[in-house]
Design a protein around this motif. Structure first.
Motif, PDB file in Angstrom:
ATOM      1  N   GLU A 170       2.951  -9.815 -39.036  1.00 34.63           N
ATOM      2  CA  GLU A 170       2.257 -11.102 -38.960  1.00 34.63           C
ATOM      3  C   GLU A 170       2.023 -11.693 -40.351  1.00 34.63           C
ATOM      4  OE1 GLU A 170       1.872 -12.864 -36.197  1.00 34.63           O
ATOM      5  OE2 GLU A 170       2.896 -11.184 -35.233  1.00 34.63           O
ATOM      6  N   LYS A 171       1.735 -10.850 -41.330  1.00 37.25           N
ATOM      7  CA  LYS A 171       1.543 -11.324 -42.706  1.00 37.25           C
ATOM      8  C   LYS A 171       2.830 -11.933 -43.246  1.00 37.25           C
ATOM      9  CE  LYS A 171      -2.113  -8.059 -43.838  1.00 37.25           C
ATOM     10  NZ  LYS A 171      -2.494  -6.890 -44.646  1.00 37.25           N
ATOM     11  N   LEU A 172       3.949 -11.274 -42.963  1.00 34.26           N
ATOM     12  CA  LEU A 172       5.242 -11.796 -43.426  1.00 34.26           C
ATOM     13  C   LEU A 172       5.577 -13.113 -42.733  1.00 34.26           C
ATOM     14  CD1 LEU A 172       7.286  -8.466 -43.506  1.00 34.26           C
ATOM     15  CD2 LEU A 172       6.229  -9.664 -45.435  1.00 34.26           C
ATOM     16  N   LYS A 173       5.289 -13.199 -41.448  1.00 32.22           N
ATOM     17  CA  LYS A 173       5.531 -14.439 -40.704  1.00 32.22           C
ATOM     18  C   LYS A 173       4.704 -15.586 -41.266  1.00 32.22           C
ATOM     19  CE  LYS A 173       6.745 -12.534 -36.183  1.00 32.22           C
ATOM     20  NZ  LYS A 173       6.305 -12.347 -34.782  1.00 32.22           N
ATOM     21  N   LYS A 174       3.434 -15.300 -41.572  1.00 30.71           N
ATOM     22  CA  LYS A 174       2.576 -16.355 -42.111  1.00 30.71           C
ATOM     23  C   LYS A 174       3.039 -16.795 -43.491  1.00 30.71           C
ATOM     24  CE  LYS A 174      -1.656 -15.264 -39.601  1.00 30.71           C
ATOM     25  NZ  LYS A 174      -3.024 -14.760 -39.720  1.00 30.71           N
ATOM     26  N   TYR A 175       3.481 -15.842 -44.292  1.00 32.41           N
ATOM     27  CA  TYR A 175       3.894 -16.190 -45.653  1.00 32.41           C
ATOM     28  C   TYR A 175       5.234 -16.919 -45.671  1.00 32.41           C
ATOM     29  CZ  TYR A 175       4.903 -16.078 -50.577  1.00 32.41           C
ATOM     30  OH  TYR A 175       5.206 -16.471 -51.853  1.00 32.41           O
ATOM     31  N   PHE A 176       6.231 -16.377 -44.995  1.00 30.18           N
ATOM     32  CA  PHE A 176       7.585 -16.948 -45.053  1.00 30.18           C
ATOM     33  C   PHE A 176       7.856 -18.003 -43.977  1.00 30.18           C
ATOM     34  CE2 PHE A 176       8.662 -12.871 -47.230  1.00 30.18           C
ATOM     35  CZ  PHE A 176       9.157 -13.418 -48.394  1.00 30.18           C
ATOM     36  N   LYS A 177       7.084 -18.036 -42.926  1.00 28.34           N
ATOM     37  CA  LYS A 177       7.330 -18.904 -41.765  1.00 28.34           C
ATOM     38  C   LYS A 177       8.564 -18.395 -41.010  1.00 28.34           C
ATOM     39  CE  LYS A 177       4.067 -21.370 -43.635  1.00 28.34           C
ATOM     40  NZ  LYS A 177       3.235 -20.435 -44.344  1.00 28.34           N
ATOM     41  N   CYS A 178       9.747 -18.508 -41.614  1.00 24.25           N
ATOM     42  CA  CYS A 178      11.000 -18.007 -41.030  1.00 24.25           C
ATOM     43  C   CYS A 178      11.642 -17.066 -42.050  1.00 24.25           C
ATOM     44  CB  CYS A 178      11.970 -19.139 -40.739  1.00 24.25           C
ATOM     45  SG  CYS A 178      11.354 -20.386 -39.612  1.00 24.25           S
ATOM     46  N   PHE A 179      11.971 -15.857 -41.622  1.00 18.13           N
ATOM     47  CA  PHE A 179      12.571 -14.910 -42.550  1.00 18.13           C
ATOM     48  C   PHE A 179      13.583 -14.032 -41.835  1.00 18.13           C
ATOM     49  CE2 PHE A 179       8.966 -12.671 -40.788  1.00 18.13           C
ATOM     50  CZ  PHE A 179       9.423 -11.364 -40.626  1.00 18.13           C
ATOM     51  N   GLU A 180      14.321 -13.264 -42.645  1.00 10.05           N
ATOM     52  CA  GLU A 180      15.280 -12.316 -42.098  1.00 10.05           C
ATOM     53  C   GLU A 180      15.233 -11.037 -42.923  1.00 10.05           C
ATOM     54  OE1 GLU A 180      18.797 -14.663 -42.187  1.00 10.05           O
ATOM     55  OE2 GLU A 180      18.943 -14.676 -44.358  1.00 10.05           O
ATOM     56  N   TYR A 181      15.585  -9.948 -42.272  1.00 11.73           N
ATOM     57  CA  TYR A 181      15.662  -8.665 -42.951  1.00 11.73           C
ATOM     58  C   TYR A 181      17.096  -8.421 -43.389  1.00 11.73           C
ATOM     59  CZ  TYR A 181      11.202  -7.467 -40.661  1.00 11.73           C
ATOM     60  OH  TYR A 181       9.901  -7.444 -40.229  1.00 11.73           O
ATOM     61  N   GLY A 182      17.229  -7.583 -44.407  1.00 16.14           N
ATOM     62  CA  GLY A 182      18.540  -7.134 -44.837  1.00 16.14           C
ATOM     63  C   GLY A 182      18.548  -5.628 -44.954  1.00 16.14           C
ATOM     64  N   ILE A 183      19.650  -5.022 -44.537  1.00 18.64           N
ATOM     65  CA  ILE A 183      19.844  -3.581 -44.683  1.00 18.64           C
ATOM     66  C   ILE A 183      20.991  -3.393 -45.655  1.00 18.64           C
ATOM     67  CG2 ILE A 183      20.441  -1.424 -43.534  1.00 18.64           C
ATOM     68  CD1 ILE A 183      19.362  -2.642 -40.935  1.00 18.64           C
ATOM     69  N   PHE A 184      20.682  -2.781 -46.815  1.00 17.13           N
ATOM     70  CA  PHE A 184      21.703  -2.587 -47.834  1.00 17.13           C
ATOM     71  C   PHE A 184      22.300  -1.194 -47.713  1.00 17.13           C
ATOM     72  CE2 PHE A 184      23.008  -1.052 -52.033  1.00 17.13           C
ATOM     73  CZ  PHE A 184      23.983  -1.989 -52.324  1.00 17.13           C
ATOM     74  N   THR A 185      23.628  -1.173 -47.668  1.00 10.76           N
ATOM     75  CA  THR A 185      24.376   0.068 -47.631  1.00 10.76           C
ATOM     76  C   THR A 185      25.334   0.067 -48.814  1.00 10.76           C
ATOM     77  OG1 THR A 185      24.292   0.014 -45.212  1.00 10.76           O
ATOM     78  CG2 THR A 185      25.886   1.512 -46.218  1.00 10.76           C
ATOM     79  N   GLU A 186      25.308   1.152 -49.619  1.00 10.79           N
ATOM     80  CA  GLU A 186      26.233   1.259 -50.760  1.00 10.79           C
ATOM     81  C   GLU A 186      27.657   1.016 -50.289  1.00 10.79           C
ATOM     82  OE1 GLU A 186      26.035   1.553 -54.167  1.00 10.79           O
ATOM     83  OE2 GLU A 186      23.887   1.697 -53.905  1.00 10.79           O
TER      84      GLU A 186
END
Length: 191
Positions: free
Chosen positions: A4-20
């Motif tokens: 909920e904190k991330l939603k309030k701060y960014f409004k719309c966001f996405e996650y990323g998964i980094f793989t070497e």
């Protein structure tokens, strides 16, 4: 991590998964995403976050900041400057998101990255930041017991926006020219 904190701060966001060797795969924030991301993080994958494309011009990510820089550039009289989200990515190392009140292009973001002494290897375009609540699985941060530090949300302000002043491009051009001359003067001459 409270989504909920991330939603309030960014409004719309996405996650990323980094793989070497593969780069960053995008994951949309939905239902049981947190469980999936925890599993990926436990398998040694880096978990990142960023604002969605339509919001990205309003955000700036300052990377690789120590505590002294954090206090000098992002606080006034011990209080956080507006529009900040501060993440401690490893002990004494921080990333700061700045939510600005107006759009910024990449030239302007590059200017602010330099002014805030961000990691010189970082770029301004569509930046990924470490997602709070997940382990920083960089090899150099691996502890003696085999564990990794967790990226911690230190501060977030979803109530106000920063008002970074628009840059004067004449000053920017002079600054770029001065730096190129300083760099040129220090470079050895090869014949």
């Amino acid at each position: 991590m409270n989504i909920e904190k991330l939603k309030k701060y960014f409004k719309c966001f996405e996650y990323g998964i980094f793989t070497e060797g593969k780069g960053v795969g995008i994951v949309q924030a939905k239902g049981k995403t947190g469980y999936f991301l925890k599993k990926m993080n436990q398998q040694g994958k880096h978990i990142f976050i960023r604002p969605r494309l339509e919001q990205e011009p309003y955000y700036l990510l300052i990377d690789d900041i120590d505590e002294q820089q954090l206090n000098e550039d992002h606080k006034i009289d011990g209080c956080w400057n507006p529009g900040r989200m501060v993440v401690e990515t490893s002990t004494g190392n921080y990333q700061i998101w700045i939510h600005n009140d107006r759009r910024m292009d990449n030239v302007e973001k590059s200017y602010w990255l330099d002014k805030f002494q961000s990691d010189p290897g970082s770029t301004s375009n569509k930046r990924w930041g470490r997602c709070p609540g997940y382990k920083n699985v960089k090899t150099k941060y691996k502890k003696h017991d085999g564990s990794y530090p967790e990226a911690k949300l230190i501060w977030w302000d979803d109530q106000s926006l920063e008002q970074l002043p628009p840059i004067d491009f004449k000053i920017l051009i002079k600054d770029i020219f001065r730096r190129s001359m300083d760099g040129h003067a220090m470079s050895p001459v090869h014949h």
